[in-house]
Each structure stands twice: as C-alpha cells, then as structure tokens.
Design a protein around this motif. Structure first.
Motif, PDB file in Angstrom:
ATOM      1  N   SER A   1       0.833  -1.203   0.000  1.00  0.00           N
ATOM      2  CA  SER A   1       0.000   0.000   0.000  1.00  0.00           C
ATOM      3  C   SER A   1       0.867   1.252   0.000  1.00  0.00           C
ATOM      4  O   SER A   1       1.885   1.319   0.701  1.00  0.00           O
ATOM      5  CB  SER A   1      -0.893   0.032   1.239  1.00  0.00           C
ATOM      6  OG  SER A   1      -1.943  -0.891   1.145  1.00  0.00           O
ATOM      7  N   ALA A   2       0.440   2.236  -0.775  1.00  0.00           N
ATOM      8  CA  ALA A   2       1.127   3.529  -0.773  1.00  0.00           C
ATOM      9  C   ALA A   2       0.669   4.342   0.432  1.00  0.00           C
ATOM     10  O   ALA A   2      -0.399   4.082   1.004  1.00  0.00           O
ATOM     11  CB  ALA A   2       0.819   4.286  -2.062  1.00  0.00           C
ATOM     12  N   GLY A   3       1.473   5.323   0.815  1.00  0.00           N
ATOM     13  CA  GLY A   3       1.076   6.233   1.890  1.00  0.00           C
ATOM     14  C   GLY A   3       1.375   5.745   3.285  1.00  0.00           C
ATOM     15  O   GLY A   3       1.002   6.400   4.262  1.00  0.00           O
ATOM     16  N   LYS A   4       2.026   4.599   3.411  1.00  0.00           N
ATOM     17  CA  LYS A   4       2.398   4.087   4.727  1.00  0.00           C
ATOM     18  C   LYS A   4       3.776   4.614   5.130  1.00  0.00           C
ATOM     19  O   LYS A   4       4.586   4.986   4.283  1.00  0.00           O
ATOM     20  CB  LYS A   4       2.398   2.553   4.728  1.00  0.00           C
ATOM     21  CG  LYS A   4       1.035   1.926   4.448  1.00  0.00           C
ATOM     22  CD  LYS A   4       0.041   2.268   5.532  1.00  0.00           C
ATOM     23  CE  LYS A   4      -1.322   1.625   5.288  1.00  0.00           C
ATOM     24  NZ  LYS A   4      -2.286   1.946   6.339  1.00  0.00           N
ATOM     25  N   GLU A   5       4.027   4.621   6.438  1.00  0.00           N
ATOM     26  CA  GLU A   5       5.334   5.067   6.937  1.00  0.00           C
ATOM     27  C   GLU A   5       6.435   4.163   6.398  1.00  0.00           C
ATOM     28  O   GLU A   5       6.222   2.965   6.159  1.00  0.00           O
ATOM     29  CB  GLU A   5       5.356   5.061   8.462  1.00  0.00           C
ATOM     30  CG  GLU A   5       4.432   6.084   9.116  1.00  0.00           C
ATOM     31  CD  GLU A   5       4.882   7.511   8.845  1.00  0.00           C
ATOM     32  OE1 GLU A   5       6.106   7.748   8.758  1.00  0.00           O
ATOM     33  OE2 GLU A   5       4.004   8.392   8.724  1.00  0.00           O
ATOM     34  N   GLU A   6       7.629   4.741   6.231  1.00  0.00           N
ATOM     35  CA  GLU A   6       8.763   3.994   5.679  1.00  0.00           C
ATOM     36  C   GLU A   6       9.075   2.749   6.511  1.00  0.00           C
ATOM     37  O   GLU A   6       9.335   1.674   5.966  1.00  0.00           O
ATOM     38  CB  GLU A   6       9.995   4.907   5.615  1.00  0.00           C
ATOM     39  CG  GLU A   6      11.225   4.228   5.018  1.00  0.00           C
ATOM     40  CD  GLU A   6      12.434   5.155   4.935  1.00  0.00           C
ATOM     41  OE1 GLU A   6      13.499   4.690   4.492  1.00  0.00           O
ATOM     42  OE2 GLU A   6      12.297   6.339   5.320  1.00  0.00           O
ATOM     43  N   ALA A   7       9.028   2.888   7.832  1.00  0.00           N
ATOM     44  CA  ALA A   7       9.338   1.751   8.705  1.00  0.00           C
ATOM     45  C   ALA A   7       8.342   0.618   8.517  1.00  0.00           C
ATOM     46  O   ALA A   7       8.701  -0.564   8.528  1.00  0.00           O
ATOM     47  CB  ALA A   7       9.358   2.199  10.164  1.00  0.00           C
TER      48      ALA A   7
END
Length: 454
Positions: free
Chosen positions: A330-336
């Motif tokens: 999914s796009a828009g999630k935190e990098e971690a």
C-alpha cells in the motif's frame, strides 16, 4: 422552582455535550497527527504489519503457521494476517479503503486484479524496494515472475501460484484397458480415452470441464493463442481479442463432440461438485488447479494421476499461464512499516519457507531452490504426481501467450466465457454461443478502454 431546576439541568447536559465533543475532536486530532487510525506498534515496540489475504481452509492454516514462524524468528516486526474473504471480496474491500488510514500495509491480490491495482494509484511498486535493497529476483521461478513483470518492472511480489493440470483416475484407466502411465495429451486422445472409460463402466463419464473462464484462457495458451491483441496487452493497450476463430472455437467444439458421444460430465460452473464427482468416481478425468493436487491424492479412494494440460492435435503444446496471487504494498504508509512488510515478503521467498508452503498446500514454490529441500524431495518421492505439476510449469515455453493477458476487464471476460460454455454444455449451438460471446468480449474491451479515456 421547577423552572430553575430544569434550567440548571439543561445547562449541565449542554456542558457535558460540549466537553464530550471537545474530547472527541482532540482524540481525532491526535489520531490524524499520528497518520493512522490503526495500531502501528505493539506494546513492546514491534512494528505492526497488517496483511490482508484471501486464503481459507488448509491454505489459511498453512499461511498462519508461516506468519507465526516469521514473528518468532525476530523481535522487530509483528505481522498480523487478516482474512478478507474471496479474492473478489478482498480486492473490493481494498479499493474501498485504499489511500486512507484504514488500508492494510500489504494485500494479496489474484492475478487478474493486477491492472486494477496498477491503475488504482494506491500502491507502491515493489521495484522500489528491489532497487533500494539490491534484491535479485532472478533466483525465483522464471515462468512465475514473468507474469508479474510489466514494462520491465515488478509491481508486486509473486506468492501463491498454480496452473491447471489434468487429473485422472488411474484405476479406471486400467479397468478400461488404458495405460495409466501414458495419459492423453491432446483433445482427440481425451475423447478416445473417454469412450473407452464409458464403455468399460457405463456409470462413469469420461471427462469434465468446468465452465470457468480461467480454464478457457489456459486452453488457449496451451496451443500458443493470445487472449488479447497487442501481445496480450503487454505491448500496448488491447483493443480486441487476440485469438483466431479456429483457436477459440476448438475448445467449444471439443466439448460439443464429447456431449454428443455421451462421455461428457456436465457440472456447469460448479467446481466443488466436479471435485466431488471425481472423488465419487462419477467421472474419470477433469481439469483444475494444481493447488488441488495434495487434497485429491490424500482423499481419493483410488490412485490419482496428474497430467499436462491437453491441446488440439494439430497444434504444438506451448505451456500454461501462471494463476494464483501476489503481494502488493500500500502507498502512503510510513517507511518503517513498508520496510517491515518488505522484510516479510523476502522471508516468504526463502527456500525453507517455500518448501513448507509447497508441501502444505500444493502451490508451487516461487523459489525453485525449495525443490531441493529434504521436505520436498521426500514428498515428491512419496507422491510423484506432485512433481508433474512442477514439470509442466518448467516445461512451459516463455512467450506472450504463456505470460498471460493484462487488462482490468478480464474478470468480465471470464463471466462472458463461463455463460457461453455453460450454454454449450446444455446443448446450445456452438456457432451461435461462440459468436455471441466474441461480440460481448470485444464490446467489453471497448467499454473498458473508453472508461479509461483511451
């Protein structure tokens, strides 16, 4: 006095409402500031990865074991696998929350949902993580990863993969004087074997074909035919069907001939009834996903044979198209959170985990090194039929036909084909059913292109 008491009471209610609204808005503000309405960390600080999937039954149990083993293998990430219903239901749910805080970190999507995901604008191609990590996709099964490679990049990570094979009753073959070690390879050989089966046992039909669009696509590919033009939609946007009348109609006419011979078992679109009919020895041969192999072999009261998908005798066998599903970020999630999901995706591709997945479910090992693991070697020695499914995949000739078609209208294509096949199963004229289906297919392609402004 009563009026004064009522006034005080109303003021207290109003104050309570105002305080409640203030607390609610503060909570919402805090949630939005964190960027998610889902829990992102466990109490002990582990990064949470929400994984939506569509596996049920034994496959879900196998997946849950793998997720548990990953969570136990390290102390930085906790993957939470959440069943979302069928593939269609899971994809619909994703699109309803995609781009919002409620979207999962990663989701399993069936292969014909590929373009729907690409066009959604709410995923990050895994090519981003491959490049950043220097991860080599070259060690994975070529004929599987080929499907998911679009415009020279990977949008998703292959996961559960299967192809159709022909299952047959070896005991019934022997009783009919047929060689169970030399199963039919062509449509015509299937017809002849079916006649022999019915002659030796009038209570058993020779062959069954589910009215299933996926199987129609596979029978096209096995003879080297394209489902869509523009090289199956991989060289450009498809504008019409890609197979000839001879290629497409050969499948309908094959069924018609067996219907007329009285050797065909009509289960319509119901795959479960077809499987049950095979186990009950009502039919001797049928086509279905290789993922059913383990279950059929374990539960049949007779010896089950597995053979390559048949093809018309006037064509060369080209192979099969990969089916199943892949994993999307999914796009828009935190990098971690994304990096944690990427680590889990890589874990799933390890030889040991793929060996466990293959032996538990019958799905292919995405990493062919898994076939050298003792667990798999022992299972293939015990059940050599399972090795046939792998041999068929690896014998497939890489081409646009066997790479599979790409277009977001393929779910509609399957429904059109299923209705047409079922009418032929029930005695409809092939020419009439086929012509109507082709008109509907080309119209569906045109409508899909117009919807995208192409």
């Amino acid at each position: 006095m009563n009026l004064i008491k009522e006034s005080i009471f109303l003021k207290r209610i109003l104050l309570f409402v105002i305080l409640s609204l203030t607390m609610f808005m503060a909570a919402c503000g805090s949630k939005n500031a964190e960027g998610s309405d889902q829990e992102t960390k466990t109490e002990d600080g582990k990064q949470i990865v929400t994984f939506w999937h569509a596996m049920s039954g034994a496959s879900q149990e196998a997946l849950d074991r793998i997720v548990a083993s990953y969570n136990e293998s390290q102390d930085e990430v906790e993957v939470r696998a959440e069943f979302q219903g069928t593939y269609d239901e899971a994809l619909t749910k994703f699109h309803s929350v995609a781009g919002t805080d409620s979207a999962p970190t990663m989701i399993q999507v069936f292969e014909i949902g590929t373009m729907s995901m690409v066009n959604s604008g709410h995923i990050d191609p895994i090519q981003k993580f491959i490049d950043e990590d220097g991860y080599d996709m070259g060690h994975l099964e070529e004929n599987i990863v080929n499907y998911y490679k679009i415009d020279n990049q990977f949008y998703s990570m292959p996961f559960n993969s299967s192809t159709p094979v022909m299952f047959f009753n070896k005991d019934a073959f022997e009783e009919a004087g047929l060689d169970p070690e030399s199963p039919p390879q062509t449509y015509e050989e299937v017809e002849e074997a079916s006649k022999a089966i019915v002659e030796s046992n009038p209570d058993m039909k020779g062959f069954a074909l589910q009215a299933y669009g996926w199987l129609f696509e596979q029978l096209l590919a096995s003879q080297g035919a394209l489902l869509l033009n523009e090289n199956n939609g991989r060289s450009g946007t498809a504008t019409e069907i890609g197979f000839t009348e001879e290629q497409g109609k050969s499948i309908f006419e094959w069924v018609e001939r067996m219907n007329e011979d009285g050797t065909f078992a009509n289960y319509g679109i119901n795959g479960d009834n077809m499987l049950a009919g095979f186990l009950a020895e009502d039919v001797s041969m049928f086509l279905q996903s290789s993922a059913n192999s383990r279950d059929l072999i374990d539960n049949a009261p007779f010896e089950v044979g597995v053979a390559f998908l048949p093809h018309p005798e006037n064509t060369e066998w080209e192979g099969v198209v990969i089916g199943g599903a892949s994993l999307w970020m999914s796009a828009g999630k935190e990098e971690a959170e994304q990096n944690a999901a990427w680590d889990f995706m890589k874990y799933l591709q390890s030889p040991e985990i793929q060996a466990q997945w293959h032996t538990d479910t019958g799905y292919f090992a995405i990493n062919p090194a898994a076939y050298e693991e003792d667990l798999v070697v022992e299972m293939h020695e015990e059940n050599p039929q399972l090795k046939v499914t792998v041999e068929q995949l690896q014998a497939t000739k890489p081409s646009y036909a066997t790479q599979g078609a790409l277009m977001d209208m393929i779910p509609e294509e399957r429904k059109i084909i299923e209705i047409a096949l079922e009418t032929v199963f029930n005695g409809e004229d092939v020419d009439k059913a086929y012509s109507a289906a082709m008109e509907q297919l080309n119209r569906a392609i045109e409508t899909a292109n117009k919807a995208r402004g192409e």
